[in-house]
Design a protein around this motif. Structure first.
Motif, PDB file in Angstrom:
ATOM      1  N   LEU A  33       0.754  -1.171  -0.065  1.00 50.62           N
ATOM      2  CA  LEU A  33      -0.156   0.004  -0.062  1.00 50.62           C
ATOM      3  C   LEU A  33       1.137   1.189  -0.051  1.00 50.62           C
ATOM      4  O   LEU A  33       1.848   1.353   0.973  1.00 50.62           O
ATOM      5  CB  LEU A  33      -0.904   0.228   1.106  1.00 50.62           C
ATOM      6  CG  LEU A  33      -1.804   1.201   1.290  1.00 50.62           C
ATOM      7  CD1 LEU A  33      -3.120   0.820   2.088  1.00 50.62           C
ATOM      8  CD2 LEU A  33      -1.309   2.277   2.300  1.00 50.62           C
ATOM      9  N   GLN A  34       0.679   2.073  -0.938  1.00 55.52           N
ATOM     10  CA  GLN A  34       1.672   3.182  -1.032  1.00 55.52           C
ATOM     11  C   GLN A  34       0.939   4.542  -0.545  1.00 55.52           C
ATOM     12  O   GLN A  34      -0.325   4.833  -1.363  1.00 55.52           O
ATOM     13  CB  GLN A  34       2.383   3.588  -2.583  1.00 55.52           C
ATOM     14  CG  GLN A  34       3.309   4.270  -2.695  1.00 55.52           C
ATOM     15  CD  GLN A  34       3.821   4.639  -4.029  1.00 55.52           C
ATOM     16  OE1 GLN A  34       3.153   4.321  -5.084  1.00 55.52           O
ATOM     17  NE2 GLN A  34       5.011   4.686  -4.231  1.00 55.52           N
ATOM     18  N   ILE A  35       1.522   5.300   0.188  1.00 55.46           N
ATOM     19  CA  ILE A  35       0.928   6.700   0.462  1.00 55.46           C
ATOM     20  C   ILE A  35       1.744   7.788  -0.042  1.00 55.46           C
ATOM     21  O   ILE A  35       2.961   7.876   0.237  1.00 55.46           O
ATOM     22  CB  ILE A  35       0.850   6.651   1.899  1.00 55.46           C
ATOM     23  CG1 ILE A  35       0.209   5.618   2.675  1.00 55.46           C
ATOM     24  CG2 ILE A  35       0.324   8.148   2.532  1.00 55.46           C
ATOM     25  CD1 ILE A  35       0.297   5.525   4.231  1.00 55.46           C
ATOM     26  N   ILE A  36       1.113   8.657  -1.054  1.00 57.48           N
ATOM     27  CA  ILE A  36       1.947   9.463  -1.759  1.00 57.48           C
ATOM     28  C   ILE A  36       1.419  11.064  -1.108  1.00 57.48           C
ATOM     29  O   ILE A  36       0.062  10.912  -1.196  1.00 57.48           O
ATOM     30  CB  ILE A  36       1.934   9.697  -3.275  1.00 57.48           C
ATOM     31  CG1 ILE A  36       2.278   8.177  -3.575  1.00 57.48           C
ATOM     32  CG2 ILE A  36       2.503  10.739  -3.760  1.00 57.48           C
ATOM     33  CD1 ILE A  36       1.995   7.836  -5.246  1.00 57.48           C
ATOM     34  N   THR A  37       1.811  11.864  -0.675  1.00 65.39           N
ATOM     35  CA  THR A  37       1.625  12.788   0.169  1.00 65.39           C
ATOM     36  C   THR A  37       2.128  14.133  -0.799  1.00 65.39           C
ATOM     37  O   THR A  37       3.201  14.251  -1.281  1.00 65.39           O
ATOM     38  CB  THR A  37       1.818  12.948   1.449  1.00 65.39           C
ATOM     39  OG1 THR A  37       3.334  13.023   1.519  1.00 65.39           O
ATOM     40  CG2 THR A  37       1.251  11.898   2.116  1.00 65.39           C
ATOM     41  N   ASP A  38       1.438  15.174  -0.308  1.00 71.04           N
ATOM     42  CA  ASP A  38       1.843  16.609  -1.252  1.00 71.04           C
ATOM     43  C   ASP A  38       2.726  17.188  -0.018  1.00 71.04           C
ATOM     44  O   ASP A  38       2.362  17.538   1.051  1.00 71.04           O
ATOM     45  CB  ASP A  38       0.749  17.429  -1.224  1.00 71.04           C
ATOM     46  CG  ASP A  38       0.925  18.757  -1.760  1.00 71.04           C
ATOM     47  OD1 ASP A  38       2.322  19.156  -1.724  1.00 71.04           O
ATOM     48  OD2 ASP A  38       0.329  19.789  -2.341  1.00 71.04           O
ATOM     49  N   ALA A  39       4.103  17.164  -0.050  1.00 68.76           N
ATOM     50  CA  ALA A  39       4.878  17.595   0.972  1.00 68.76           C
ATOM     51  C   ALA A  39       5.240  19.005   0.878  1.00 68.76           C
ATOM     52  O   ALA A  39       6.483  19.368   1.521  1.00 68.76           O
ATOM     53  CB  ALA A  39       6.182  16.780   0.931  1.00 68.76           C
TER      54      ALA A  39
END
Length: 368
Positions: free
Chosen positions: A116-122
């Protein structure tokens, strides 16, 4: 003693007759404690996220339901491919994308293989880290309850990726915010005392009897500060790039245009304050207390607006700094073009026209 008591009573009468003093004494503390109490929070609520569910199986759907059921996340969009992820982030509506591996359910039978991949706006590193931790905690809770494992083995391998700021540099968050605060306060504060200075030194009468139109007087007050504020903006950008190594991924042209627009908006607000204030001290106080706190707390500079109570979210819409921070982050960090921030630009244009028009109207009233 009677004379002293009489003098004290006189001072009380003066204070109670002065509505501005009463507002400062009782209104400002209440406003500040409410703002700080509701706006300052390390928690997140109602954050918009997107889902890329390659598996489309029972387990992935159950985790999505858990995400939607929590108070922390709103599933705003369902993506169809990885190509849509970057565009979704560039639009600025979502803060994270949760991606499920194609064989998610089947791989749950083999520990440490289901991904499960979590891609966030950093662009805001603190919020990105908090979002990742919250999603991970929901996934762990799902394993404990639904897979009946306590403590659960690592059946779901969570991977995190930070977009636009992979190194989680805090300067990427602070430079746009500090630039916004400085331009807002300096521009508004300096212009707010311009007309009030004329009243205090006695030169307002000359302006009142002069053949100059009110729009000409307002423009004459604004133009010099536009030039000085532009110099400020250039210095801030140069320091950001060469000292703090802040990237500028987008167009310098649009960065200049949008900075100029925000400066004019701030100057217009300062001119309005000056037309409403009778003294420089009052104008200065309104500029500092009335603009600094809302700009810092309600612009999304430090604290996520989505986590604030709904009334404060509504108030944030009339804060020019909120829209400029969205624009400057889009240009400097995301490298997008005008098509991605034209709505925010239009809002600033409308605000500027409204503030200038109201300033001219208030100045005409004083002419009468």
């Amino acid at each position: 003693m009677k004379k002293f008591i009489g003098f004290v009573k006189k001072e009380f009468y003066h204070i109670f007759r002065d509505k501005r003093s009463l507002f400062i004494l009782f209104g400002m503390p209440v406003a500040q404690i409410l703002l700080f109490g509701f706006a300052i929070s390390n928690e997140i609520n109602n954050v918009d996220i997107a889902i890329l569910d390659k598996a489309d199986d029972k387990n992935s759907k159950e985790i999505i339901v858990n995400l939607k059921a929590s108070k922390y996340f709103n599933v705003l969009d369902y993506l169809q491919s990885e190509k849509e992820i970057e565009t979704a982030f560039q639009k600025g509506k979502i803060k994270a994308v949760v991606t499920f591996d194609q064989d998610f359910a089947r791989n749950l039978q083999r520990p440490k293989t289901s991904k499960l991949q979590i891609i966030t706006d950093a662009t805001n590193p603190n919020v990105a880290n908090t979002i990742t931790n919250y999603i991970n905690s929901i996934v762990v809770k799902y394993q404990m309850v639904n897979l009946q494992q306590d403590p659960p083995p690592q059946l779901v391998q969570s991977e995190s990726r930070m977009s636009f700021n992979p190194a989680l540099e805090s300067v990427y968050m602070f430079v746009p915010g500090v630039m916004t605060v400085i331009l807002m306060l300096v521009s508004a504060m300096m212009t707010s005392i311009s007309i009030t200075r004329e009243k205090e030194v006695g030169t307002m009468e000359i302006l009142l009897v002069s053949p100059l139109k009110s729009s000409t007087v307002i423009a004459g007050k604004v133009v010099p500060y536009i030039f000085l504020s532009l110099i400020n903006a250039i210095v801030i950008v140069l320091l950001s790039v060469f000292v703090f190594h802040m990237p500028i991924m987008g167009s310098l042209f649009w960065l200049s245009i949008e900075s100029l627009l925000f400066i004019v908006t701030s100057l217009s607000l300062g001119i309005l304050i000056s037309t409403l204030s009778s003294t420089q001290q009052t104008a200065m106080m309104i500029s500092l207390m009335g603009l600094m706190l809302p700009t810092i707390l309600l612009s999304g500079f430090i604290f996520p607006i989505e986590s604030m109570p709904y009334p404060l979210q509504l108030i944030s819409h009339i804060i020019p700094a909120k829209w400029f921070i969205i624009i400057i982050k889009s240009i400097m960090l995301k490298g997008v073009g005008f098509s991605f921030f034209w709505k925010e630009t239009l809002i600033l244009v409308v605000m500027t026209i409204f503030l200038l028009g109201l300033s001219i109207k208030k100045y005409k009233i004083r002419l009468a």
